[in-house]
Design a protein around this motif. Sequence first.
Motif, mmCIF file in Angstrom:
data_model
loop_
_atom_site.group_PDB
_atom_site.id
_atom_site.type_symbol
_atom_site.label_atom_id
_atom_site.label_comp_id
_atom_site.label_asym_id
_atom_site.label_seq_id
_atom_site.Cartn_x
_atom_site.Cartn_y
_atom_site.Cartn_z
ATOM 1 N N LEU A 1 0.584 -1.109 0.042
ATOM 2 C CA LEU A 1 0.114 0.006 -0.004
ATOM 3 C C LEU A 1 0.795 1.137 -0.107
ATOM 4 N N ALA A 2 0.340 2.035 -0.618
ATOM 5 C CA ALA A 2 1.145 3.422 -0.880
ATOM 6 C C ALA A 2 1.004 4.374 0.484
ATOM 7 N N GLN B 1 -6.140 11.313 -1.962
ATOM 8 C CA GLN B 1 -7.189 10.731 -1.502
ATOM 9 C C GLN B 1 -7.314 9.418 -1.416
ATOM 10 N N LEU B 2 -6.742 8.677 -2.365
ATOM 11 C CA LEU B 2 -6.539 7.171 -2.538
ATOM 12 C C LEU B 2 -5.652 6.449 -1.725
ATOM 13 N N ILE B 3 -4.461 7.530 -1.580
ATOM 14 C CA ILE B 3 -3.398 7.011 -0.444
ATOM 15 C C ILE B 3 -4.048 7.102 0.799
ATOM 16 N N PHE C 1 -1.877 1.503 -4.489
ATOM 17 C CA PHE C 1 -0.596 0.430 -4.168
ATOM 18 C C PHE C 1 0.462 1.211 -5.095
ATOM 19 N N VAL C 2 1.607 0.488 -4.396
ATOM 20 C CA VAL C 2 3.076 0.846 -5.432
ATOM 21 C C VAL C 2 3.904 -0.327 -5.454
ATOM 22 N N ARG D 1 -0.514 -5.501 -14.537
ATOM 23 C CA ARG D 1 -1.321 -6.650 -14.154
ATOM 24 C C ARG D 1 -1.501 -6.987 -12.557
ATOM 25 N N ALA D 2 -0.171 -7.029 -12.014
ATOM 26 C CA ALA D 2 -0.255 -7.252 -10.561
ATOM 27 C C ALA D 2 -1.099 -6.147 -9.741
ATOM 28 N N LEU D 3 -0.801 -5.028 -10.104
ATOM 29 C CA LEU D 3 -1.503 -3.882 -9.382
ATOM 30 C C LEU D 3 -2.870 -3.952 -9.513
#
Length: 183
Positions: free
Chosen positions: A12-13, A55-57, A63-64, A122-124
């Motif tokens: 998670l970022a 806001q997403l963070i 995700f990072v 794709r992983a994200l």
Amino acid sequence: MKELASGCRLRLAEERDVPALEVLIPRSARALQVPHYRPEQIEAALGPVFGVDRQLIQDGTYFVVEMSGRIVGAGGWSRRRSLFGGDEGRTREDDMLDPGRDAARVRAFFVHPDQARRGLGRALLEASEEAIVRARFRRIELVATLAGEVLYAACGYRVTERGEIDLVGGLRLPVVWMRKEVG
């Protein structure tokens, strides 16, 4: 934290990642969007369309992907109404969505040009979809760039509409609205 086969790790970022994201996003857009958009469209989209959305963070939905301690990919999802855009493009409070009625949003995917086409996007997307299902959403919507459309189509998203986003200076950015049923 999830280890990926490529020697990368997905997590998670956090707020501390914002400076690295502010470097990654323009680098990604300026390199990977070039086959689909003119340079002036890309530059006009940086910030209001291609930008960091804190806001997403804060919501814990972004995700990072790190490689050797460096962020080389980012992307996530949202339980809020906005379909795209960074902090710069937000003009008001972003309302929460109802999982029983609304579709979750897949948002803000960017990969370092040196790591493109190695499965990071794709992983994200898989991490985002897993979280979306856990949050009890049954549908996902997104606004894809022309460069991103191929990934999303390969992952089961279908085109619902083609259109354009208005940018400054009378420019327009062609995009694709897409949807997928989940859960």
